[in-house]
Design a protein around this motif. Structure first.
Motif, PDB file in Angstrom:
ATOM      1  N   ASN A 126       0.557  -0.938  -0.027  1.00 54.73           N
ATOM      2  CA  ASN A 126      -0.119   0.482   0.053  1.00 54.73           C
ATOM      3  C   ASN A 126       0.597   1.426  -0.047  1.00 54.73           C
ATOM      4  O   ASN A 126       0.578   2.378  -0.525  1.00 54.73           O
ATOM      5  CB  ASN A 126      -0.777   0.382   1.159  1.00 54.73           C
ATOM      6  N   THR A 209      -5.314   1.439   3.110  1.00 56.16           N
ATOM      7  CA  THR A 209      -6.250   1.140   1.519  1.00 56.16           C
ATOM      8  C   THR A 209      -7.182   2.458   1.039  1.00 56.16           C
ATOM      9  O   THR A 209      -6.329   1.986   0.351  1.00 56.16           O
ATOM     10  CB  THR A 209      -7.040  -0.234   1.839  1.00 56.16           C
ATOM     11  N   GLN A 212      -4.770   3.839  -0.399  1.00 53.92           N
ATOM     12  CA  GLN A 212      -3.593   3.225  -1.760  1.00 53.92           C
ATOM     13  C   GLN A 212      -5.288   3.725  -2.664  1.00 53.92           C
ATOM     14  O   GLN A 212      -4.753   3.977  -3.929  1.00 53.92           O
ATOM     15  CB  GLN A 212      -3.322   2.098  -1.119  1.00 53.92           C
ATOM     16  N   SER A 213      -6.080   3.522  -2.527  1.00 56.50           N
ATOM     17  CA  SER A 213      -7.068   3.946  -3.626  1.00 56.50           C
ATOM     18  C   SER A 213      -6.680   5.108  -3.990  1.00 56.50           C
ATOM     19  O   SER A 213      -6.942   5.653  -5.249  1.00 56.50           O
ATOM     20  CB  SER A 213      -7.981   3.229  -2.625  1.00 56.50           C
ATOM     21  N   GLU A 216      -4.573   5.950  -6.754  1.00 60.95           N
ATOM     22  CA  GLU A 216      -4.349   5.378  -8.168  1.00 60.95           C
ATOM     23  C   GLU A 216      -5.679   6.280  -8.891  1.00 60.95           C
ATOM     24  O   GLU A 216      -5.052   6.421  -9.642  1.00 60.95           O
ATOM     25  CB  GLU A 216      -4.996   3.943  -7.841  1.00 60.95           C
ATOM     26  N   GLU A 217      -6.331   6.473  -7.935  1.00 66.62           N
ATOM     27  CA  GLU A 217      -7.388   7.373  -8.691  1.00 66.62           C
ATOM     28  C   GLU A 217      -6.895   8.806  -9.047  1.00 66.62           C
ATOM     29  O   GLU A 217      -6.864   9.513 -10.245  1.00 66.62           O
ATOM     30  CB  GLU A 217      -8.611   7.651  -8.056  1.00 66.62           C
ATOM     31  N   HIS A 254      -3.002  -4.058 -13.407  1.00 69.74           N
ATOM     32  CA  HIS A 254      -3.339  -4.800 -12.053  1.00 69.74           C
ATOM     33  C   HIS A 254      -3.575  -6.105 -12.885  1.00 69.74           C
ATOM     34  O   HIS A 254      -3.670  -7.010 -11.386  1.00 69.74           O
ATOM     35  CB  HIS A 254      -5.541  -4.365 -11.857  1.00 69.74           C
ATOM     36  N   ARG A 265     -12.121  -4.801 -13.993  1.00 67.51           N
ATOM     37  CA  ARG A 265     -11.294  -3.728 -13.740  1.00 67.51           C
ATOM     38  C   ARG A 265     -11.881  -2.645 -14.867  1.00 67.51           C
ATOM     39  O   ARG A 265     -11.588  -2.097 -14.325  1.00 67.51           O
ATOM     40  CB  ARG A 265      -9.752  -4.513 -13.705  1.00 67.51           C
ATOM     41  N   HIS A 289     -13.519   3.130  -5.354  1.00 64.31           N
ATOM     42  CA  HIS A 289     -12.041   3.126  -5.892  1.00 64.31           C
ATOM     43  C   HIS A 289     -12.349   2.000  -4.010  1.00 64.31           C
ATOM     44  O   HIS A 289     -11.812   1.078  -3.652  1.00 64.31           O
ATOM     45  CB  HIS A 289     -11.175   3.278  -5.911  1.00 64.31           C
ATOM     46  N   ALA A 290     -12.127   3.388  -2.639  1.00 65.36           N
ATOM     47  CA  ALA A 290     -11.825   2.680  -1.825  1.00 65.36           C
ATOM     48  C   ALA A 290     -12.091   1.861  -1.458  1.00 65.36           C
ATOM     49  O   ALA A 290     -12.137   0.923  -0.725  1.00 65.36           O
ATOM     50  CB  ALA A 290     -12.181   3.895  -0.560  1.00 65.36           C
ATOM     51  N   ASN A 292     -14.746  -0.605  -2.227  1.00 65.25           N
ATOM     52  CA  ASN A 292     -14.018  -1.905  -2.908  1.00 65.25           C
ATOM     53  C   ASN A 292     -13.859  -2.729  -2.445  1.00 65.25           C
ATOM     54  O   ASN A 292     -13.537  -3.854  -1.935  1.00 65.25           O
ATOM     55  CB  ASN A 292     -14.676  -1.540  -4.380  1.00 65.25           C
ATOM     56  N   ASN A 293     -12.577  -1.982  -2.258  1.00 65.79           N
ATOM     57  CA  ASN A 293     -11.117  -2.415  -2.217  1.00 65.79           C
ATOM     58  C   ASN A 293     -11.074  -3.229  -0.689  1.00 65.79           C
ATOM     59  O   ASN A 293     -10.704  -4.204   0.366  1.00 65.79           O
ATOM     60  CB  ASN A 293      -9.671  -1.694  -2.117  1.00 65.79           C
TER      61      ASN A 293
END
Length: 369
Positions: A126, A209, A212-213, A216-217, A254, A265, A289-290, A292-293
């Motif tokens: 992460n 997490t 981390q999400s 990516e965004e 991914h 994805r 995103h967050a 979901n993860n």
């Protein structure tokens, strides 16, 4: 006393003259319309240039979020330089973070295969992604000379007030589908067993997490999408191409093991681009995103089932693709309906400096040496 013919000097106020008529001129695009001439600043000494006052919006006309990169200092090469700069700096940052992480894990005594069900490994992976956030901000400042907040929304900052609403919508749309996808794990009593160190694992999931999400965004929707849309310029075409390009790159990075996983994805990337376009910022995409993860990792940590590593590399079914597509579509529709109450800002602030006139105030000069 003065008599006829005598002259006495005038001691009143100075004489005044009627000002000359203002030199109106034809409008450059409408010759039949006359307008005052456009004011041009006086010449400056060498090494100086005119610049807007601090706090002046960087856009001459309001722009949607995907075109926020097209400021008055826009140049086609800036996004190219920005992407190259990101690749170099992020690679260095990842290597450094991984080195520190590996040293820490070795000191802890961690051995064996890489498995993100281990809290230390999950934290390391992460963090290696989270460092993309400051790198993206650095690219905005260095390659574009703009505030780092333009990677977040049309207000040049993250709009925190929207996050609770989007979180609730994401839980409603994604929660049932993710739980339904894990139903086979629940039915298999042999694998329903929490991962080792569950408390630490959940702490890492909840605390890192979401970041981390968000990282990516910030990369895919906060910079790459704007770079693609900026090159195309046309708002509708740029948004569509940016969504397709970023969703493809997002899915490929991914490392999907099969076509259904790639499509799943890819659909997540399209949904993230859709809610960015609907809201004028990254908030809804980050929450999507967050949530979901966090749900996937948290439930696998509690239920076991081989752990998140095996789940990430396991082939998906077309049924899961269909369920996830329905959930993502539902989230996008809920976000679209929520706009009536949230009233998200959709355009940047702007101040047109191309037709400044004397009564509007001149911009100050600054040295460029």
């Amino acid at each position: 006393m003065t008599g006829p013919g005598s002259e006495e000097p005038y001691g009143g106020p100075p004489e005044t003259r009627r000002p000359a008529p203002y030199p109106w001129q034809p409008h450059p695009w409408q010759p039949s319309v006359w307008q005052p001439p456009v004011w041009a600043p006086p010449p400056l000494p060498p090494g100086m240039r005119w610049a807007p006052p601090p706090g002046t919006p960087p856009h001459d006309v309001p722009q949607p979020f995907l075109l926020a990169m097209r400021s008055r200092d826009w140049a086609w090469w800036r996004p190219a330089v920005g992407l190259l700069l990101f690749a170099v700096v992020y690679a260095v940052a990842v290597v450094v973070s991984l080195l520190f992480g590996v040293v820490g894990l070795l000191a802890k005594g961690t051995r064996g295969d890489v498995d993100v069900s281990d809290p230390g490994i999950l934290l390391l992976t992460n963090v290696a992604t989270i460092v993309a956030i400051p790198v993206v901000w650095m690219v905005w400042a260095v390659a574009h000379g703009m505030r780092i907040g333009w990677s977040s929304s049309v207000l040049a900052r993250l709009r925190w007030r929207m996050l609770p609403t989007f979180t609730g919508l994401a839980l409603v749309a994604l929660g049932p589908v993710i739980c339904l996808a894990l139903l086979p794990v629940l039915l298999d009593a042999d694998v329903v067993e929490p991962v080792a160190g569950l408390g630490w694992f959940l702490a890492v999931v909840l605390l890192t997490t979401p970041l981390q999400s968000a990282a990516e965004e910030y990369l895919f929707r906060g910079y790459l999408s704007q770079a693609v849309a900026g090159w195309i310029r046309a708002p509708a075409a740029g948004a569509l191409v940016a969504a397709l390009v970023t969703a493809t790159v997002f899915s490929l990075l991914h490392l999907p093991p099969d076509l259904p996983t790639f499509v799943t994805r890819f659909a997540v990337g399209l949904a993230a681009s859709a809610v960015v376009w609907l809201t004028g910022g990254l908030e809804a995409a980050i929450v999507l995103h967050a949530v979901n993860n966090v749900l996937v990792l948290g439930l696998f940590g509690v239920l076991g089932g081989g752990g998140p590593t095996e789940a990430a590399t396991e082939a998906a079914s077309w049924t899961e693709v269909a369920l996830m597509t329905v959930a993502l579509s539902a989230y996008a529709l809920l976000v679209a309906r929520a706009r009536t109450t949230l009233r998200p800002e959709m355009r940047t602030a702007a101040l047109d400096l191309r037709t400044r006139r004397p009564w509007g105030g001149a911009t100050p000069a600054r040295s460029v040496g």
